[in-house]
Design a protein around this motif. Structure first.
Motif, PDB file in Angstrom:
ATOM      1  N   THR A   1     -33.897  26.932  17.340  1.00  0.00           N
ATOM      2  CA  THR A   1     -32.686  27.836  17.451  1.00  0.00           C
ATOM      3  C   THR A   1     -31.489  27.080  16.734  1.00  0.00           C
ATOM      4  O   THR A   1     -31.084  26.162  17.134  1.00  0.00           O
ATOM      5  CB  THR A   1     -32.304  28.435  18.628  1.00  0.00           C
ATOM      6  N   ILE A   2     -30.722  27.927  15.702  1.00  0.00           N
ATOM      7  CA  ILE A   2     -29.878  27.517  15.028  1.00  0.00           C
ATOM      8  C   ILE A   2     -28.494  28.379  14.993  1.00  0.00           C
ATOM      9  O   ILE A   2     -28.676  29.615  14.895  1.00  0.00           O
ATOM     10  CB  ILE A   2     -29.977  27.250  13.328  1.00  0.00           C
ATOM     11  N   ARG A   3     -27.566  27.866  16.001  1.00  0.00           N
ATOM     12  CA  ARG A   3     -26.597  28.807  16.588  1.00  0.00           C
ATOM     13  C   ARG A   3     -25.187  28.500  16.033  1.00  0.00           C
ATOM     14  O   ARG A   3     -24.948  26.986  16.035  1.00  0.00           O
ATOM     15  CB  ARG A   3     -26.463  28.857  18.015  1.00  0.00           C
TER      16      ARG A   3
ATOM     17  N   SER B   1     -26.814  38.263  17.421  1.00  0.00           N
ATOM     18  CA  SER B   1     -25.479  37.964  17.108  1.00  0.00           C
ATOM     19  C   SER B   1     -24.462  38.915  17.913  1.00  0.00           C
ATOM     20  O   SER B   1     -25.012  40.157  17.959  1.00  0.00           O
ATOM     21  CB  SER B   1     -25.374  38.369  15.588  1.00  0.00           C
ATOM     22  N   GLU B   2     -23.181  38.499  17.886  1.00  0.00           N
ATOM     23  CA  GLU B   2     -22.366  39.452  18.416  1.00  0.00           C
ATOM     24  C   GLU B   2     -20.938  38.981  17.703  1.00  0.00           C
ATOM     25  O   GLU B   2     -20.588  38.121  17.529  1.00  0.00           O
ATOM     26  CB  GLU B   2     -21.987  39.150  19.809  1.00  0.00           C
ATOM     27  N   VAL B   3     -20.169  40.105  17.137  1.00  0.00           N
ATOM     28  CA  VAL B   3     -19.292  40.102  16.197  1.00  0.00           C
ATOM     29  C   VAL B   3     -18.051  39.196  17.022  1.00  0.00           C
ATOM     30  O   VAL B   3     -17.762  39.518  18.207  1.00  0.00           O
ATOM     31  CB  VAL B   3     -18.694  41.306  15.808  1.00  0.00           C
ATOM     32  N   GLY B   4     -17.569  38.022  16.428  1.00  0.00           N
ATOM     33  CA  GLY B   4     -16.585  37.244  16.922  1.00  0.00           C
ATOM     34  C   GLY B   4     -17.083  36.121  17.830  1.00  0.00           C
ATOM     35  O   GLY B   4     -16.281  35.265  18.115  1.00  0.00           O
ATOM     36  N   LYS B   5     -18.595  36.211  17.984  1.00  0.00           N
ATOM     37  CA  LYS B   5     -18.971  35.035  18.756  1.00  0.00           C
ATOM     38  C   LYS B   5     -20.217  34.335  18.329  1.00  0.00           C
ATOM     39  O   LYS B   5     -20.790  33.345  18.793  1.00  0.00           O
ATOM     40  CB  LYS B   5     -19.580  35.670  20.309  1.00  0.00           C
ATOM     41  N   GLY B   6     -20.438  34.486  16.743  1.00  0.00           N
ATOM     42  CA  GLY B   6     -21.239  33.847  16.161  1.00  0.00           C
ATOM     43  C   GLY B   6     -22.727  34.470  16.174  1.00  0.00           C
ATOM     44  O   GLY B   6     -22.961  35.592  16.654  1.00  0.00           O
ATOM     45  N   ALA B   7     -23.676  33.607  15.745  1.00  0.00           N
ATOM     46  CA  ALA B   7     -25.191  34.194  15.167  1.00  0.00           C
ATOM     47  C   ALA B   7     -26.036  33.119  15.714  1.00  0.00           C
ATOM     48  O   ALA B   7     -25.642  31.870  15.558  1.00  0.00           O
ATOM     49  CB  ALA B   7     -25.345  34.792  14.217  1.00  0.00           C
ATOM     50  N   ALA B   8     -27.198  33.408  16.166  1.00  0.00           N
ATOM     51  CA  ALA B   8     -28.257  32.741  16.561  1.00  0.00           C
ATOM     52  C   ALA B   8     -29.554  33.138  15.987  1.00  0.00           C
ATOM     53  O   ALA B   8     -29.947  34.299  15.973  1.00  0.00           O
ATOM     54  CB  ALA B   8     -28.716  32.536  17.936  1.00  0.00           C
ATOM     55  N   PHE B   9     -30.095  32.205  15.135  1.00  0.00           N
ATOM     56  CA  PHE B   9     -31.283  32.500  14.193  1.00  0.00           C
ATOM     57  C   PHE B   9     -32.436  31.438  14.995  1.00  0.00           C
ATOM     58  O   PHE B   9     -32.420  30.145  14.975  1.00  0.00           O
ATOM     59  CB  PHE B   9     -31.365  32.049  12.860  1.00  0.00           C
ATOM     60  N   SER B  10     -33.457  32.104  15.681  1.00  0.00           N
ATOM     61  CA  SER B  10     -34.574  31.570  16.332  1.00  0.00           C
ATOM     62  C   SER B  10     -35.855  31.345  15.538  1.00  0.00           C
ATOM     63  O   SER B  10     -36.196  32.579  15.243  1.00  0.00           O
ATOM     64  CB  SER B  10     -34.635  32.001  17.790  1.00  0.00           C
TER      65      SER B  10
ATOM     66  N   VAL C   1     -22.200  23.762  15.120  1.00  0.00           N
ATOM     67  CA  VAL C   1     -23.235  24.466  14.775  1.00  0.00           C
ATOM     68  C   VAL C   1     -24.267  23.445  15.862  1.00  0.00           C
ATOM     69  O   VAL C   1     -24.393  22.342  15.821  1.00  0.00           O
ATOM     70  CB  VAL C   1     -23.983  24.245  13.450  1.00  0.00           C
ATOM     71  N   VAL C   2     -25.210  24.485  16.681  1.00  0.00           N
ATOM     72  CA  VAL C   2     -25.988  23.810  17.473  1.00  0.00           C
ATOM     73  C   VAL C   2     -27.255  23.937  16.960  1.00  0.00           C
ATOM     74  O   VAL C   2     -27.709  25.054  16.793  1.00  0.00           O
ATOM     75  CB  VAL C   2     -25.875  24.155  19.012  1.00  0.00           C
ATOM     76  N   VAL C   3     -28.337  22.992  16.882  1.00  0.00           N
ATOM     77  CA  VAL C   3     -29.604  22.922  16.491  1.00  0.00           C
ATOM     78  C   VAL C   3     -30.207  22.521  17.781  1.00  0.00           C
ATOM     79  O   VAL C   3     -30.378  21.257  18.202  1.00  0.00           O
ATOM     80  CB  VAL C   3     -29.902  22.127  15.503  1.00  0.00           C
ATOM     81  N   SER C   4     -31.148  23.613  18.347  1.00  0.00           N
ATOM     82  CA  SER C   4     -31.842  22.986  19.711  1.00  0.00           C
ATOM     83  C   SER C   4     -33.443  23.465  19.400  1.00  0.00           C
ATOM     84  O   SER C   4     -33.822  24.219  18.387  1.00  0.00           O
ATOM     85  CB  SER C   4     -31.524  24.224  20.735  1.00  0.00           C
TER      86      SER C   4
ATOM     87  N   ALA D   1     -19.296  20.290  12.596  1.00  0.00           N
ATOM     88  CA  ALA D   1     -20.084  19.226  13.506  1.00  0.00           C
ATOM     89  C   ALA D   1     -21.315  19.903  13.979  1.00  0.00           C
ATOM     90  O   ALA D   1     -21.548  20.913  14.459  1.00  0.00           O
ATOM     91  CB  ALA D   1     -19.135  18.625  14.676  1.00  0.00           C
ATOM     92  N   ILE D   2     -22.420  19.059  13.694  1.00  0.00           N
ATOM     93  CA  ILE D   2     -23.859  19.432  13.926  1.00  0.00           C
ATOM     94  C   ILE D   2     -24.331  18.950  15.333  1.00  0.00           C
ATOM     95  O   ILE D   2     -24.216  17.772  15.335  1.00  0.00           O
ATOM     96  CB  ILE D   2     -24.944  19.111  12.879  1.00  0.00           C
ATOM     97  N   GLU D   3     -24.748  19.554  16.332  1.00  0.00           N
ATOM     98  CA  GLU D   3     -25.106  19.088  17.434  1.00  0.00           C
ATOM     99  C   GLU D   3     -26.492  19.258  17.652  1.00  0.00           C
ATOM    100  O   GLU D   3     -27.036  20.337  17.114  1.00  0.00           O
ATOM    101  CB  GLU D   3     -24.322  19.710  18.549  1.00  0.00           C
ATOM    102  N   ARG D   4     -27.417  18.398  18.207  1.00  0.00           N
ATOM    103  CA  ARG D   4     -28.773  18.464  18.586  1.00  0.00           C
ATOM    104  C   ARG D   4     -29.046  18.508  19.967  1.00  0.00           C
ATOM    105  O   ARG D   4     -28.419  17.840  20.874  1.00  0.00           O
ATOM    106  CB  ARG D   4     -29.244  16.850  18.000  1.00  0.00           C
TER     107      ARG D   4
END
Length: 421
Positions: A350-352, A406-415, A332-335, A292-295
């Motif tokens: 940021t896409i997390r 990024s942190e292993v097991g907690k996802g990644a954030a590309f800003s 996935v959160v798009v902020s 699900a993509i959240e804005r």
């Protein structure tokens, strides 16, 4: 003295040539005036002033040229007298060292101090540069074997730098010599990147080609009359050709980006509308992956200078990666928010994802061409290994930057940090 003699002979020949030309002009003029006097019955009182004027005109250019040459030589001499070796060395952008017959440093410019440090007049070059190629270069120059020579030299500390070092004598009879260090590090790095790129691209194309060739051979042999095997093999071959097509498209896209100049500001892009279009286009793929993509968008219009198609490609790559590699997180959160300060306002997008994350050791290299943190997962997700490299090139053209956390097991954030002006 030999040079002075040759210069004198050359000057003598030039003067003689000018006099010879003037004589011919004078003779032609005299003949013309005499002919007019004889056939037109002109008075001698007119003839004599005309001859005098002709003689002066014939000699005038030579005199003017001699004065101009003398004046130019005087200006050049006075200008060179004001120069010194120190001023000339300071004007050279490359590291430059002047030394004497004992290989002792006489002078080094600011670039040499910045590049090598610890250089001072009186220091021995043989002690400063101990590499065999540098020792051989100094020996050949100081022994008089050659008047000039050049070698490749690599400085290891504090960082590795590659130089093309040229050595030659300074003037005649000065007993001084000069070393000039031409930095080749960037050219060498580009050559290595080009070689690595060709090797990686060849490998990536060879794998599906070998697979397709093997299945074709099987279909023409043992599986010739097996409908089930034929359907399975054709499906695999179609997948492999699709992989090659994606790879070629990404290679062409990357090549076009590298050939383009830096983007000139002027065209504005509605960033909110662009990212909404990206989310809509990737909606079906996200649903298929159970994501699900959240804005989380800031209020008001958000415009940035740039190229809409290229920015669309940036966020499409980042959001597609988040949906593919972070699908285990389910969302996935798009902020999008305003960042920076008054002097340098900007927009941060940021896409997390909340998937397995990226190990820290891979983050510095993840935007390199064909680099993959997990090769098997990347190929399973039909990745080419060029997506983030394309993102980096586009953002560089837009004077923007990419930050990865990024942190292993907690996802990644590309800003993505885009300038608002």
């Amino acid at each position: 003295m030999a040079d002075m003699g040759e210069e004198g002979r050359s000057t003598g020949r030039t003067v003689a040539d000018r006099l010879w030309t003037s004589r011919w002009l004078l003779a032609a003029g005299i003949i013309t005036i005499v002919a007019v006097y004889v056939f037109a019955d002109v008075s001698a009182y007119v003839l004599l002033p005309a001859l005098a004027m002709l003689f002066g005109a014939a000699m005038l250019p030579s005199g003017i040229r001699r004065q101009s040459a003398a004046r130019a030589a005087a200006i050049e001499a006075s200008g060179l007298q004001r120069l010194s070796g120190e001023y000339l060395a300071a004007a050279v952008a490359d590291p430059l060292i002047i030394f004497d017959r004992t290989a002792t440093i006489v002078h080094a410019n600011a670039a040499a101090f910045a590049a090598f440090g610890g250089i001072a007049p009186g220091l021995s070059l043989s002690l400063k540069f101990r590499a065999p190629e540098m020792q051989a270069l100094l020996d050949s120059i100081l022994s008089g074997t050659v008047a000039s020579d050049a070698v490749d030299y690599t400085e290891k500390l504090p960082v590795e730098r590659a130089y093309r070092v040229s050595a030659s004598s300074v003037g005649h009879g000065t007993d001084l010599y000069v070393l000039v260090f031409k930095d080749q590090s960037e050219a060498r790095r580009i050559d290595r990147m080009r070689a690595d790129f060709i090797a990686n691209a060849s490998h990536e194309l060879r794998t599906p080609l070998a697979s397709i060739a093997g299945f074709i051979e099987t279909l023409r042999g043992p599986a010739r009359n097996d409908p089930a095997a034929r359907e399975q093999f054709l499906q695999i071959m179609q997948n492999q050709t699709g992989r090659m097509a994606r790879l070629i498209d990404d290679l062409l896209s990357l090549s076009r980006l590298e050939m383009k100049p830096y983007l000139k500001p002027g065209t504005e892009v509605d960033l909110r509308q662009t990212i909404e279009s990206v989310i809509d286009s990737l909606g079906p793929m996200a649903r298929d992956n159970g994501v699900a993509i959240e804005r989380e968008f800031a209020e008001g219009p958000i415009n940035v200078p740039g190229d809409r198609d290229e920015l669309f490609q940036v966020f499409e790559n980042l959001l597609e990666n988040a949906c593919k590699y972070g699908q285990s997180g389910g969302r996935v959160v798009v902020s999008m928010a305003r960042g920076g300060d008054r002097s340098e306002p900007g927009i941060d997008v940021t896409i997390r994802d909340f998937g397995p994350g990226i190990p820290e050791e891979h983050i510095p290299r993840i935007t390199e061409r064909f680099y993959r943190a997990d090769v098997e997962t990347s190929r399973t997700q039909k990745g080419t290994g060029l997506g983030l490299s394309i993102v980096k090139h586009i953002l560089t053209r837009h004077n923007a930057r990419l930050t990865i956390k990024s942190e292993v097991g907690k996802g990644a954030a590309f800003s993505v940090h885009l300038p608002a002006r």
